[in-house]
Design a protein around this motif. Structure first.
Motif, PDB file in Angstrom:
ATOM      1  N   GLY A 290      77.861 -50.530  -1.782  1.00 46.18           N
ATOM      2  CA  GLY A 290      77.675 -51.612  -0.816  1.00 46.18           C
ATOM      3  C   GLY A 290      78.165 -51.198   0.564  1.00 46.18           C
ATOM      4  O   GLY A 290      77.539 -51.534   1.584  1.00 46.18           O
ATOM      5  N   GLU A 291      79.260 -50.442   0.613  1.00 42.59           N
ATOM      6  CA  GLU A 291      79.822 -50.046   1.913  1.00 42.59           C
ATOM      7  C   GLU A 291      78.816 -49.219   2.716  1.00 42.59           C
ATOM      8  O   GLU A 291      78.588 -49.473   3.907  1.00 42.59           O
ATOM      9  CB  GLU A 291      81.095 -49.196   1.725  1.00 42.59           C
ATOM     10  N   LYS A 294      75.805 -51.235   3.817  1.00 40.95           N
ATOM     11  CA  LYS A 294      76.140 -52.087   4.972  1.00 40.95           C
ATOM     12  C   LYS A 294      76.115 -51.257   6.251  1.00 40.95           C
ATOM     13  O   LYS A 294      75.582 -51.688   7.277  1.00 40.95           O
ATOM     14  CB  LYS A 294      77.525 -52.695   4.718  1.00 40.95           C
ATOM     15  N   LEU A 295      76.682 -50.038   6.189  1.00 43.46           N
ATOM     16  CA  LEU A 295      76.656 -49.161   7.366  1.00 43.46           C
ATOM     17  C   LEU A 295      75.221 -48.834   7.764  1.00 43.46           C
ATOM     18  O   LEU A 295      74.872 -48.848   8.948  1.00 43.46           O
ATOM     19  CB  LEU A 295      77.418 -47.860   7.071  1.00 43.46           C
ATOM     20  N   ALA A 296      74.389 -48.551   6.765  1.00 43.96           N
ATOM     21  CA  ALA A 296      72.982 -48.236   7.068  1.00 43.96           C
ATOM     22  C   ALA A 296      72.330 -49.403   7.792  1.00 43.96           C
ATOM     23  O   ALA A 296      71.601 -49.220   8.780  1.00 43.96           O
ATOM     24  CB  ALA A 296      72.234 -47.918   5.777  1.00 43.96           C
ATOM     25  N   ILE A 304      66.500 -48.404   2.777  1.00 50.80           N
ATOM     26  CA  ILE A 304      67.283 -47.397   2.037  1.00 50.80           C
ATOM     27  C   ILE A 304      66.707 -47.276   0.629  1.00 50.80           C
ATOM     28  O   ILE A 304      66.090 -48.208   0.118  1.00 50.80           O
ATOM     29  CB  ILE A 304      68.783 -47.746   1.950  1.00 50.80           C
ATOM     30  N   ILE A 305      66.927 -46.111   0.044  1.00 49.18           N
ATOM     31  CA  ILE A 305      66.576 -45.946  -1.374  1.00 49.18           C
ATOM     32  C   ILE A 305      67.874 -45.773  -2.150  1.00 49.18           C
ATOM     33  O   ILE A 305      68.632 -44.817  -1.906  1.00 49.18           O
ATOM     34  CB  ILE A 305      65.654 -44.728  -1.617  1.00 49.18           C
ATOM     35  N   VAL A 306      68.148 -46.734  -3.026  1.00 49.88           N
ATOM     36  CA  VAL A 306      69.289 -46.593  -3.939  1.00 49.88           C
ATOM     37  C   VAL A 306      68.895 -45.499  -4.929  1.00 49.88           C
ATOM     38  O   VAL A 306      67.940 -45.641  -5.686  1.00 49.88           O
ATOM     39  CB  VAL A 306      69.563 -47.928  -4.668  1.00 49.88           C
ATOM     40  N   SER A 307      69.613 -44.385  -4.851  1.00 48.48           N
ATOM     41  CA  SER A 307      69.203 -43.211  -5.640  1.00 48.48           C
ATOM     42  C   SER A 307      70.403 -42.329  -5.927  1.00 48.48           C
ATOM     43  O   SER A 307      71.326 -42.234  -5.099  1.00 48.48           O
ATOM     44  CB  SER A 307      68.168 -42.412  -4.836  1.00 48.48           C
ATOM     45  N   ASN A 308      70.404 -41.703  -7.094  1.00 50.57           N
ATOM     46  CA  ASN A 308      71.399 -40.661  -7.372  1.00 50.57           C
ATOM     47  C   ASN A 308      70.690 -39.331  -7.632  1.00 50.57           C
ATOM     48  O   ASN A 308      71.180 -38.496  -8.374  1.00 50.57           O
ATOM     49  CB  ASN A 308      72.335 -41.055  -8.525  1.00 50.57           C
ATOM     50  N   GLU A 326      75.226 -54.659  -6.038  1.00 48.48           N
ATOM     51  CA  GLU A 326      76.261 -54.498  -5.004  1.00 48.48           C
ATOM     52  C   GLU A 326      75.622 -54.198  -3.642  1.00 48.48           C
ATOM     53  O   GLU A 326      75.997 -54.763  -2.619  1.00 48.48           O
ATOM     54  CB  GLU A 326      77.197 -53.343  -5.412  1.00 48.48           C
ATOM     55  N   VAL A 327      74.635 -53.318  -3.656  1.00 47.65           N
ATOM     56  CA  VAL A 327      73.946 -52.934  -2.416  1.00 47.65           C
ATOM     57  C   VAL A 327      73.196 -54.128  -1.831  1.00 47.65           C
ATOM     58  O   VAL A 327      73.254 -54.395  -0.625  1.00 47.65           O
ATOM     59  CB  VAL A 327      72.973 -51.762  -2.709  1.00 47.65           C
ATOM     60  N   VAL A 328      72.542 -54.884  -2.705  1.00 44.66           N
ATOM     61  CA  VAL A 328      71.754 -56.031  -2.242  1.00 44.66           C
ATOM     62  C   VAL A 328      72.682 -57.079  -1.644  1.00 44.66           C
ATOM     63  O   VAL A 328      72.430 -57.600  -0.555  1.00 44.66           O
ATOM     64  CB  VAL A 328      70.913 -56.611  -3.410  1.00 44.66           C
ATOM     65  N   SER A 329      73.800 -57.383  -2.309  1.00 43.38           N
ATOM     66  CA  SER A 329      74.644 -58.441  -1.733  1.00 43.38           C
ATOM     67  C   SER A 329      75.356 -57.987  -0.468  1.00 43.38           C
ATOM     68  O   SER A 329      75.580 -58.793   0.426  1.00 43.38           O
ATOM     69  CB  SER A 329      75.602 -59.060  -2.757  1.00 43.38           C
ATOM     70  N   ALA A 330      75.630 -56.681  -0.332  1.00 42.93           N
ATOM     71  CA  ALA A 330      76.303 -56.210   0.892  1.00 42.93           C
ATOM     72  C   ALA A 330      75.383 -56.268   2.120  1.00 42.93           C
ATOM     73  O   ALA A 330      75.850 -56.233   3.251  1.00 42.93           O
ATOM     74  CB  ALA A 330      76.792 -54.778   0.695  1.00 42.93           C
ATOM     75  N   THR A 331      74.077 -56.331   1.867  1.00 46.59           N
ATOM     76  CA  THR A 331      73.137 -56.250   3.007  1.00 46.59           C
ATOM     77  C   THR A 331      72.241 -57.485   3.075  1.00 46.59           C
ATOM     78  O   THR A 331      71.219 -57.481   3.756  1.00 46.59           O
ATOM     79  CB  THR A 331      72.244 -55.002   2.851  1.00 46.59           C
ATOM     80  N   ALA A 332      72.669 -58.546   2.389  1.00 46.40           N
ATOM     81  CA  ALA A 332      71.797 -59.715   2.199  1.00 46.40           C
ATOM     82  C   ALA A 332      71.193 -60.244   3.490  1.00 46.40           C
ATOM     83  O   ALA A 332      70.017 -60.590   3.527  1.00 46.40           O
ATOM     84  CB  ALA A 332      72.563 -60.808   1.484  1.00 46.40           C
TER      85      ALA A 332
END
Ligand SMILES: Cc1cc2nc3c(=O)[nH]c(=O)nc-3n(C[C@H](O)[C@H](O)[C@H](O)COP(=O)(O)O)c2cc1C
Length: 416
Positions: A290-291, A294-296, A304-308, A326-332
Motif C-alpha cells: 500500500g505504501e 500510495k507513492l505511485a 500500476i501493476i500489482v506484480s511479483n 491493501e493496494v486498492v485501499s491505499a489508493t482508493a
C-alpha cells in the motif's frame, strides 16, 4: 503333511511373495507421486493432441512442458523460472483457491458484456498479455505471434525490452493490437530515451516500467540449465554491440545481465524523468505494498501493476491476489488504475481479481504456453479460454458486465 514340509510351503507361499511385493513397494516409493500434492496439474496428455483437445490453461501448461522439455535443454526451466524455492510462484496460483465467489441468483444475465475502459479507451477483454522476454525461444514466430494472437482475442499486449523482435517490427506486424512497451530502466539516459522515442514513434500507447528486476533473482534451475538463444534470434532492440557474438553471451542469463547490468540506483525521480521524455502513459509494474502504491498515486502515474514478476525475483513475497486489497485501499481516492498479474489460470481467478479491485489482469506464462504449443493460434486460444471462463463465471454469479463485479462477490474463505 509333515511339519517341516508345511513350514517350507508357508514360507514359499506367504513370506516370499510378501518380501517381493514389499521390496518393490520400497523401491518404487521414492519415485512415485503418491502422497505428493499434484496441484492442479492434469495427467500427461496423450500425444498427438490437437489444440481443440486442450480445454483449460493447465492443459496448455502440460502440453507446453512436454514440448519444451523435449525440444531444447533449459527452455522449460527458463519458462518456469522460479526464484529460490518457488514458494511465491506456487502461492501466486494457490492463493486464488482461498477466495470464494458469492454468486447471486434470479437475475437476467442473458446478455453479458466483458468490455472495460483502460487508460481512457475501451477494451473488449479485461485480460492482457504481460511482458515476457525472448519469445522466439518458445516459438520461431516469437513476439509477432503473441502480439497478433493477443490482438485477435481483443487483448492488450506488452512488449518486453528484452524482446527478440524489434519495437518497430512488432508495431508493423500487429496494427490491430493495443501495444504497450515495457522498459527496463538503465543507468544510461541515452539508452532509455532512445527506447522511449522508438516506442512512442511506433504507436505504443504506454510505457510499463518494471521495478522489481533491476537485479535478476536467484533462479536456481535456470542457473543449472543455462541455455542459448536459437540461431537467428537476438535481443532485437539493441545494437550488435550489446548483443555481441554469442561466444561470451551465450547463456540467457548473461544476455539479460548485459542489459540490466545490476543497476540499482533508480529512485522515484525516474517518474519525472520518464514524464519529461515521453507523452506515453506511464504504468509502474512490480508494486506489492500500500505504501508504494500510495507513492505511485502521489507521483501521478497513470496505473500500476500489482506484480511479483511471477515469482521469478524475490521468493517469499506475498502472492499478488493477497496484496491487492491493501493496494486498492491505499489508493482508493486517487483515480489511478490498478492491474494485477501472477498465477492467473482460470476465469474465476480473473473474476476474483476484478472483484478485489483490479481493473484488468495480465497473464505471462499462460500466453507463453499457448505460443509454445501452437504459435499465434495457441495464444488466441489461451485468451479465448480465459475469456469464456470469465463469461461463464459472470453468468453463474449473476453479473452481466465487468464494471459491476465488486467485492460483494468474493470473500476470503478459511476452511474449518
Ligand atoms: C519467461 C518469462 C519472462 C519474463 N520476462 C519479463 C520481462 O522481460 N519484463 C517484465 O517486466 N516481466 C517479465 N516477466 C514477468 C511477467 O511480466 C509477469 O509479471 C509474470 O509472468 C506474471 O505471472 P504468470 O506467469 O503467473 O502469469 C517474465 C515472465 C516469464 C515467465
Amino acid at each position: 503333511m509333515n511339519c517341516a514340509y508345511r513350514n517350507v510351503l508357508i514360507f514359499v507361499l506367504v513370506f516370499v511373495p510378501g518380501i517381493i511385493i514389499g521390496g518393490m513397494f520400497v523401491a518404487i516409493w521414492p519415485f512415485s507421486d503418491y502422497g505428493k500434492v499434484n496441484y492442479n496439474r492434469p495427467q500427461d496428455l496423450p500425444e498427438p493432441y490437437t489444440t481443440e483437445e486442450l480445454l483449460n490453461i493447465e492443459d496448455f501448461y502440460t502440453a507446453a512442458k512436454s514440448k519444451l522439455v523435449k525440444n531444447s535443454a533449459g527452455v522449460w526451466e527458463y519458462f518456469e523460472g522460479k526464484a529460490d524455492l518457488g514458494w511465491t510462484l506456487d502461492q501466486n496460483k494457490r492463493a486464488y483457491r482461498r477466495y470464494v465467489i458469492r454468486p447471486r441468483i434470479l437475475r437476467d444475465v442473458s446478455i453479458r458484456n466483458l468490455t472495460t475502459s483502460i487508460l481512457g479507451k475501451l477494451t473488449s477483454l479485461p485480460i492482457g498479455v504481460a511482458p515476457t522476454s525472448m519469445q522466439k525461444v518458445f516459438h520461431p514466430d516469437g513476439e509477432i505471434a503473441v502480439a497478433t494472437g493477443a490482438g485477435r482475442a481483443g487483448a492488450i499486449y506488452i512488449l518486453s525490452t528484452l524482446a527478440t523482435t524489434s519495437i518497430e517490427e512488432v508495431a508493423a506486424s500487429a496494427p490491430q493490437t493495443r501495444l504497450w512497451f515495457q522498459l527496463y530502466f538503465k543507468n544510461d539516459t541515452t539508452f532509455n530515451a532512445n527506447l522511449l522515442t522508438r516506442a512512442e514513434n511506433s504507436g505504443y500507447e504506454a510505457v510499463v516500467l518494471t521495478l522489481d528486476a533491476q537485479i535478476i533473482g536467484k533462479r536456481v534451475d535456470q542457473l543449472r540449465h543455462g541455455f542459448e538463444l536459437p540461431e537467428n534470434a537476438s535481443l532485437a532492440n539493441f545494437d550488435s554491440n550489446m548483443n555481441q557474438n554469442s561466444t561470451d553471451s551465450g547463456t540467457i542469463l548473461n544476455q539479460t545481465l548485459k542489459v540490466l547490468r545490476d543497476d540499482i540506483t533508480m529512485t522515484w525521480d525516474v517518474v519525472k524523468w520518464i514524464r519529461d521524455h515521453t507523452e506515453m502513459k506511464l504504468i509502474l509494474k512490480g508494486i506489492l505494498t500500500g505504501e508504494d502504491a500510495k507513492l505511485a498515486a502521489d507521483y501521478g502515474v497513470d496505473a500500476i501493476i500489482v506484480s511479483n514478476h511471477g515469482g521469478r525475483q524475490l521468493d517469499s513475497v506475498i502472492p499478488t491476489i493477497d496484496a491487492l486489497s491493501e493496494v486498492v485501499s491505499a489508493t482508493a481516492s486517487s483515480g489511478m488504475e490498478i492491474y494485477l498479474d501472477g498465477g492467473i489460470s482460470l476465469g474465476t481467478d480473473v473474476f476474483k481479481a476484478i472483484a478485489l479491485g483490479a481493473k484488468m489482469v495480465f497473464v505471462g506464462r499462460a500466453a507463453l504456453a499457448g505460443l509454445s504449443v501452437a504459435g499465434e493460434e495457441g495464444v488466441t486460444k489461451v485468451l479465448e479460454i480465459l475469456k469464456s471462463e470469465l463469461d461463464l463465471t459472470m453468468a453463474l454469479s449473476g453479473v452481466s458486465n465487468v464494471a459491476s463485479i465488486n467485492s460483494d462477490y468474493v470473500e476470503l474463505y478459511e476452511p474449518i
